[in-house]
Design a protein around this motif. Structure first.
Motif, PDB file in Angstrom:
ATOM      1  N   THR A  78       0.837  -1.216   0.000  1.00  0.00           N
ATOM      2  CA  THR A  78       0.000   0.000   0.000  1.00  0.00           C
ATOM      3  C   THR A  78       0.867   1.259   0.000  1.00  0.00           C
ATOM      4  N   GLU A 200       8.171  -0.356 -12.488  1.00  0.00           N
ATOM      5  CA  GLU A 200       6.728  -0.465 -12.212  1.00  0.00           C
ATOM      6  C   GLU A 200       6.443  -0.893 -10.784  1.00  0.00           C
ATOM      7  N   ARG A 203       7.086   1.849  -8.304  1.00  0.00           N
ATOM      8  CA  ARG A 203       6.024   2.845  -8.311  1.00  0.00           C
ATOM      9  C   ARG A 203       4.796   2.330  -7.593  1.00  0.00           C
ATOM     10  N   GLY A 204       4.501   1.044  -7.790  1.00  0.00           N
ATOM     11  CA  GLY A 204       3.346   0.471  -7.118  1.00  0.00           C
ATOM     12  C   GLY A 204       3.522   0.463  -5.605  1.00  0.00           C
ATOM     13  N   PRO A 207       3.591   4.913  -3.829  1.00  0.00           N
ATOM     14  CA  PRO A 207       2.876   5.908  -4.620  1.00  0.00           C
ATOM     15  C   PRO A 207       3.157   7.323  -4.134  1.00  0.00           C
TER      16      PRO A 207
ATOM     17  N   ARG B 100      -7.006  -0.567  -1.330  1.00  0.00           N
ATOM     18  CA  ARG B 100      -5.996   0.151  -2.130  1.00  0.00           C
ATOM     19  C   ARG B 100      -6.081  -0.262  -3.600  1.00  0.00           C
ATOM     20  N   GLU B 101      -6.347  -1.565  -3.835  1.00  0.00           N
ATOM     21  CA  GLU B 101      -6.511  -2.042  -5.212  1.00  0.00           C
ATOM     22  C   GLU B 101      -7.695  -1.349  -5.888  1.00  0.00           C
ATOM     23  N   TYR B 103      -9.440   1.569  -4.902  1.00  0.00           N
ATOM     24  CA  TYR B 103      -9.527   3.037  -4.897  1.00  0.00           C
ATOM     25  C   TYR B 103      -8.181   3.714  -5.095  1.00  0.00           C
ATOM     26  N   ASN B 104      -7.077   2.958  -5.071  1.00  0.00           N
ATOM     27  CA  ASN B 104      -5.732   3.496  -5.241  1.00  0.00           C
ATOM     28  C   ASN B 104      -5.335   4.463  -4.134  1.00  0.00           C
ATOM     29  N   THR B 105      -5.971   4.360  -2.963  1.00  0.00           N
ATOM     30  CA  THR B 105      -5.572   5.165  -1.807  1.00  0.00           C
ATOM     31  C   THR B 105      -6.008   4.426  -0.547  1.00  0.00           C
ATOM     32  N   GLU B 114     -14.035   9.909  -3.513  1.00  0.00           N
ATOM     33  CA  GLU B 114     -14.173   9.121  -4.739  1.00  0.00           C
ATOM     34  C   GLU B 114     -15.562   8.510  -4.838  1.00  0.00           C
TER      35      GLU B 114
END
Lengths: 209, 122
Positions: A78, A200, A203-204, A207, B100-101, B103-105, B114
């Motif tokens: 995360t 990649e 970056r994952g 973030p 996280r997958e 909503y990317n946060t 969102e």
């Protein structure tokens, strides 16, 4: 309690409070997790002072060890830092103070720590201690109660862990696969183009960076 | 008053509990919330173990030459609770990874934004 264990208790409790306050103020999640490991270790030390070596071992191995590894895995998948929240701290502080005051009021007529006349130490503990050697043939009363007298509870605990394992697999079985797929692809791209391509996987993982 | 101060380990444990509670309700980061839950949980363990202490006793492992033993029952309860606690923590962290997958946060405020702009989540 002897004066030396009194002093030790005061020292450990002070360190516990300091660690907890530091976790509240910490923005970085990685240092917060490391402090949680220290918190668990301090807790385990105090449990040893309180004559509960079995729990101290478990807390040191599971609380300070396994939990930290689980947390680090989650961080890798995360984010590393928490963002500064815009919300005001006052409502939360008021709720926490009221709840704490209620708990203190509820505990204020409890028997002192280590009081031999406390109801918790009167019944049915002595019978367990007397009968363990005869019934189970081992000297450790905690193990005897856990695995024999209350063996079905421990079976239930195992079912809970099994269920949790299935839940984790159902939730993130696919995520692990997608991370594995992007990982080597990003690494190959970086190798092939002289490293100017951002990785990649990195970056994952980060973030925020 | 001296009786009140004599119970000081309980007050410290309640303070630790409230610290964990404060993290859970005041921080928006989901991993931070899980850390707060863990602090709360560890404090409950410490409360139970401190109730099981008997002055002048030894650990509840029977041996020649010892008469007074500590209370084994809180130890048994908390041994179970520690392991179950780790199981629930791992499910919570798996949920965070899944969020996280989607909503990317992992910030609660951003997830709420969102949901507000896009309706239901992906």
């Amino acid at each position: 309690m002897t004066p030396s264990t009194d002093l030790l208790t005061a020292l450990i409790l002070t360190l516990l409070v300091g660690t907890a306050v530091a976790v509240v103020r910490m923005r970085g999640l990685f240092p917060a997790l490391m402090l949680m490991g220290i918190f668990s270790l301090l807790g385990a030390s105090w449990m040893l002072v309180l004559d509960a070596p079995d729990v101290a071992f478990t807390e040191a191995a599971v609380g300070a060890g396994v939990s930290t590894i689980l947390g680090l895995t989650a961080l890798a998948l995360t984010a590393r830092r928490a963002k500064t929240s815009s919300r005001k701290p006052w409502p939360a502080l008021v709720i926490v103070t009221i709840t704490g005051a209620a708990l203190v009021y509820g505990m204020s007529d409890a028997p002192g720590v280590g009081d031999p006349a406390a109801p918790a130490s009167k019944y049915p503990v002595p019978s367990y201690v007397e009968r363990t050697d005869h019934d189970i043939h081992i000297p450790n009363v905690v193990t005897a109660v856990l695995a024999s007298y209350r063996g079905f509870d421990t079976l239930g605990e195992t079912v809970v862990i099994f269920t949790a394992g299935i839940a984790v697999l159902a939730l993130i079985g696919g995520v692990a696969v997608s991370v594995r797929n992007t990982g080597p692809a990003g690494g190959r791209a970086g190798d092939g183009q002289g490293g100017d391509q951002p990785d990649e996987l990195a970056r994952g993982v980060e973030p925020a960076a | 008053m001296s009786e009140f101060l004599g119970l000081y380990p309980y007050w410290v444990v309640i303070f630790l509990m409230m610290t964990g509670f404060y993290i859970v309700i005041s921080r928006g980061n989901l991993i931070k919330k899980v850390i707060g839950l863990n602090i709360f949980q560890s404090s409950v363990f410490l409360l139970y173990i401190s109730i099981g202490k008997v002055s002048g006793a030894t650990a509840p492992i029977t041996a020649e030459g010892f008469e007074v033993y500590g209370n084994p029952l809180p130890s048994v309860l908390i041994l179970t609770a520690i392991v179950v606690g780790v199981a629930t923590t791992s499910v919570a962290l798996a949920l965070v990874v899944r969020i996280r997958e989607a909503y990317n946060t992992i910030e609660e405020d951003e997830i709420k934004d969102e949901i507000r702009t896009q309706g239901a989540g992906p």
